[in-house]
Motif scaffolding. Structure first.
Motif, PDB file in Angstrom:
ATOM      1  N   ILE A  82       0.839  -1.197   0.000  1.00 44.74           N
ATOM      2  CA  ILE A  82       0.000   0.000   0.000  1.00 44.74           C
ATOM      3  C   ILE A  82       0.875   1.248   0.000  1.00 44.74           C
ATOM      4  CG2 ILE A  82      -1.802   1.293   1.197  1.00 44.74           C
ATOM      5  CD1 ILE A  82      -2.602  -1.408   2.532  1.00 44.74           C
ATOM      6  N   ILE A  83       0.549   2.154  -0.925  1.00 45.37           N
ATOM      7  CA  ILE A  83       1.178   3.464  -0.973  1.00 45.37           C
ATOM      8  C   ILE A  83       0.061   4.490  -0.821  1.00 45.37           C
ATOM      9  CG2 ILE A  83       2.518   5.095  -2.348  1.00 45.37           C
ATOM     10  CD1 ILE A  83       3.574   2.572  -3.885  1.00 45.37           C
ATOM     11  N   VAL A  84       0.196   5.352   0.179  1.00 46.29           N
ATOM     12  CA  VAL A  84      -0.767   6.419   0.432  1.00 46.29           C
ATOM     13  C   VAL A  84      -0.115   7.726   0.011  1.00 46.29           C
ATOM     14  CG1 VAL A  84      -2.061   7.632   2.229  1.00 46.29           C
ATOM     15  CG2 VAL A  84      -1.808   5.145   2.343  1.00 46.29           C
ATOM     16  N   THR A  85      -0.890   8.593  -0.651  1.00 44.52           N
ATOM     17  CA  THR A  85      -0.342   9.861  -1.110  1.00 44.52           C
ATOM     18  C   THR A  85      -1.307  11.005  -0.849  1.00 44.52           C
ATOM     19  OG1 THR A  85       0.716  10.957  -2.988  1.00 44.52           O
ATOM     20  CG2 THR A  85      -1.248   9.660  -3.454  1.00 44.52           C
ATOM     21  N   SER A  86      -0.759  12.204  -0.803  1.00 43.68           N
ATOM     22  CA  SER A  86      -1.584  13.403  -0.683  1.00 43.68           C
ATOM     23  C   SER A  86      -0.802  14.590  -1.201  1.00 43.68           C
ATOM     24  CB  SER A  86      -1.993  13.661   0.767  1.00 43.68           C
ATOM     25  OG  SER A  86      -2.760  14.860   0.836  1.00 43.68           O
ATOM     26  N   GLY A  87      -1.473  15.426  -1.940  1.00 44.50           N
ATOM     27  CA  GLY A  87      -0.878  16.666  -2.389  1.00 44.50           C
ATOM     28  C   GLY A  87      -1.236  17.818  -1.481  1.00 44.50           C
ATOM     29  N   ARG A  89      -1.668  17.350   2.285  1.00 45.19           N
ATOM     30  CA  ARG A  89      -1.254  17.240   3.683  1.00 45.19           C
ATOM     31  C   ARG A  89      -0.193  16.157   3.856  1.00 45.19           C
ATOM     32  NH1 ARG A  89      -5.616  13.925   7.149  1.00 45.19           N
ATOM     33  NH2 ARG A  89      -6.786  12.971   5.478  1.00 45.19           N
ATOM     34  N   THR A  90       0.456  16.230   4.991  1.00 43.99           N
ATOM     35  CA  THR A  90       1.448  15.237   5.368  1.00 43.99           C
ATOM     36  C   THR A  90       0.802  14.273   6.353  1.00 43.99           C
ATOM     37  OG1 THR A  90       3.228  16.822   5.077  1.00 43.99           O
ATOM     38  CG2 THR A  90       3.719  14.888   6.397  1.00 43.99           C
ATOM     39  N   VAL A  91       1.125  13.015   6.239  1.00 43.72           N
ATOM     40  CA  VAL A  91       0.564  11.992   7.114  1.00 43.72           C
ATOM     41  C   VAL A  91       1.669  11.465   8.015  1.00 43.72           C
ATOM     42  CG1 VAL A  91      -0.500   9.716   7.187  1.00 43.72           C
ATOM     43  CG2 VAL A  91      -1.207  11.366   5.446  1.00 43.72           C
ATOM     44  N   ASN A  92       1.394  11.406   9.290  1.00 41.82           N
ATOM     45  CA  ASN A  92       2.323  10.853  10.254  1.00 41.82           C
ATOM     46  C   ASN A  92       2.445   9.352  10.017  1.00 41.82           C
ATOM     47  OD1 ASN A  92       3.519   9.730  12.616  1.00 41.82           O
ATOM     48  ND2 ASN A  92       2.924  11.543  13.765  1.00 41.82           N
ATOM     49  N   VAL A  93       3.636   8.844  10.006  1.00 44.22           N
ATOM     50  CA  VAL A  93       3.881   7.418   9.768  1.00 44.22           C
ATOM     51  C   VAL A  93       3.092   6.556  10.763  1.00 44.22           C
ATOM     52  CG1 VAL A  93       5.670   5.633   9.702  1.00 44.22           C
ATOM     53  CG2 VAL A  93       6.142   7.896   8.797  1.00 44.22           C
ATOM     54  N   ASP A  94       2.901   7.040  11.972  1.00 39.99           N
ATOM     55  CA  ASP A  94       2.153   6.284  12.985  1.00 39.99           C
ATOM     56  C   ASP A  94       0.681   6.109  12.618  1.00 39.99           C
ATOM     57  OD1 ASP A  94       4.472   6.091  14.471  1.00 39.99           O
ATOM     58  OD2 ASP A  94       4.013   7.863  15.683  1.00 39.99           O
ATOM     59  N   ALA A  95       0.175   6.945  11.708  1.00 40.58           N
ATOM     60  CA  ALA A  95      -1.229   6.852  11.296  1.00 40.58           C
ATOM     61  C   ALA A  95      -1.435   5.815  10.192  1.00 40.58           C
ATOM     62  CB  ALA A  95      -1.718   8.215  10.813  1.00 40.58           C
ATOM     63  N   LEU A  96      -0.346   5.271   9.680  1.00 39.28           N
ATOM     64  CA  LEU A  96      -0.431   4.314   8.574  1.00 39.28           C
ATOM     65  C   LEU A  96      -0.434   2.875   9.088  1.00 39.28           C
ATOM     66  CD1 LEU A  96       2.232   5.941   6.246  1.00 39.28           C
ATOM     67  CD2 LEU A  96      -0.255   6.058   5.981  1.00 39.28           C
ATOM     68  N   PRO A  97      -1.147   1.998   8.392  1.00 42.12           N
ATOM     69  CA  PRO A  97      -1.078   0.577   8.748  1.00 42.12           C
ATOM     70  C   PRO A  97       0.341   0.044   8.539  1.00 42.12           C
ATOM     71  CG  PRO A  97      -2.909   0.984   7.248  1.00 42.12           C
ATOM     72  CD  PRO A  97      -2.097   2.245   7.310  1.00 42.12           C
ATOM     73  N   THR A  98       0.628  -1.070   9.140  1.00 44.15           N
ATOM     74  CA  THR A  98       1.931  -1.714   9.020  1.00 44.15           C
ATOM     75  C   THR A  98       2.317  -1.887   7.553  1.00 44.15           C
ATOM     76  OG1 THR A  98       1.451  -2.928  11.031  1.00 44.15           O
ATOM     77  CG2 THR A  98       3.237  -3.782   9.675  1.00 44.15           C
ATOM     78  N   GLU A  99       3.579  -1.630   7.250  1.00 42.94           N
ATOM     79  CA  GLU A  99       4.151  -1.809   5.918  1.00 42.94           C
ATOM     80  C   GLU A  99       3.471  -0.966   4.843  1.00 42.94           C
ATOM     81  OE1 GLU A  99       5.020  -5.809   4.735  1.00 42.94           O
ATOM     82  OE2 GLU A  99       5.302  -6.441   6.794  1.00 42.94           O
ATOM     83  N   ARG A 101       3.452   2.797   2.958  1.00 43.44           N
ATOM     84  CA  ARG A 101       4.347   3.923   2.706  1.00 43.44           C
ATOM     85  C   ARG A 101       3.533   5.157   2.374  1.00 43.44           C
ATOM     86  NH1 ARG A 101       6.857   0.807   5.026  1.00 43.44           N
ATOM     87  NH2 ARG A 101       8.548  -0.479   4.274  1.00 43.44           N
ATOM     88  N   PHE A 102       4.047   6.332   2.782  1.00 47.86           N
ATOM     89  CA  PHE A 102       3.427   7.605   2.426  1.00 47.86           C
ATOM     90  C   PHE A 102       4.311   8.311   1.404  1.00 47.86           C
ATOM     91  CE2 PHE A 102       2.919  12.233   2.964  1.00 47.86           C
ATOM     92  CZ  PHE A 102       1.591  12.324   2.599  1.00 47.86           C
TER      93      PHE A 102
END
Length: 104
Positions: A82-87, A89-99, A101-102
């Motif tokens: 999974i790759i999460v992106t945003s133009g 805002r920035t996403v804190n790594v702690d808010a992402l599921p395991t493995e 990437r932002f």
């Protein structure tokens, strides 16, 4: 022996942005599927077991944003990358599921 292309699901509500991402990934040799929201993404994943990567925007309309979608996909389809992106805002790594990437 056949070369099977990596299947990627692009989840983006802005049609022109989604089309651009899809074009670039296809030019890079990926097999690409599209979804405009989380519900369409879940339908695509259920129908296409060969999808091995999901690229999703954070901000999407409806009740499920890209972060919630990433968490649901991680729970239901753990092998999918999974790759999460945003133009916007920035996403804190702690808010992402395991493995997951932002990519800003």
């Amino acid at each position: 022996m056949t070369n099977q292309r990596i299947a990627v699901l692009v989840v983006e509500d802005e049609a022109l942005i989604r089309m651009g991402i899809v074009d670039e990934l296809e030019l890079a040799g990926f097999e690409v599927m599209e979804a405009a929201n989380a519900a369409e993404a879940i339908d695509q994943l259920a129908a296409n077991p060969l999808i091995s990567v999901m690229f999703t925007d954070v901000d999407m309309p409806g009740g499920v944003d890209g972060l919630k979608l990433a968490a649901a996909v991680r729970d239901r389809w753990p092998p999918i990358k999974i790759i999460v992106t945003s133009g916007h805002r920035t996403v804190n790594v702690d808010a992402l599921p395991t493995e997951t990437r932002f990519l800003p």
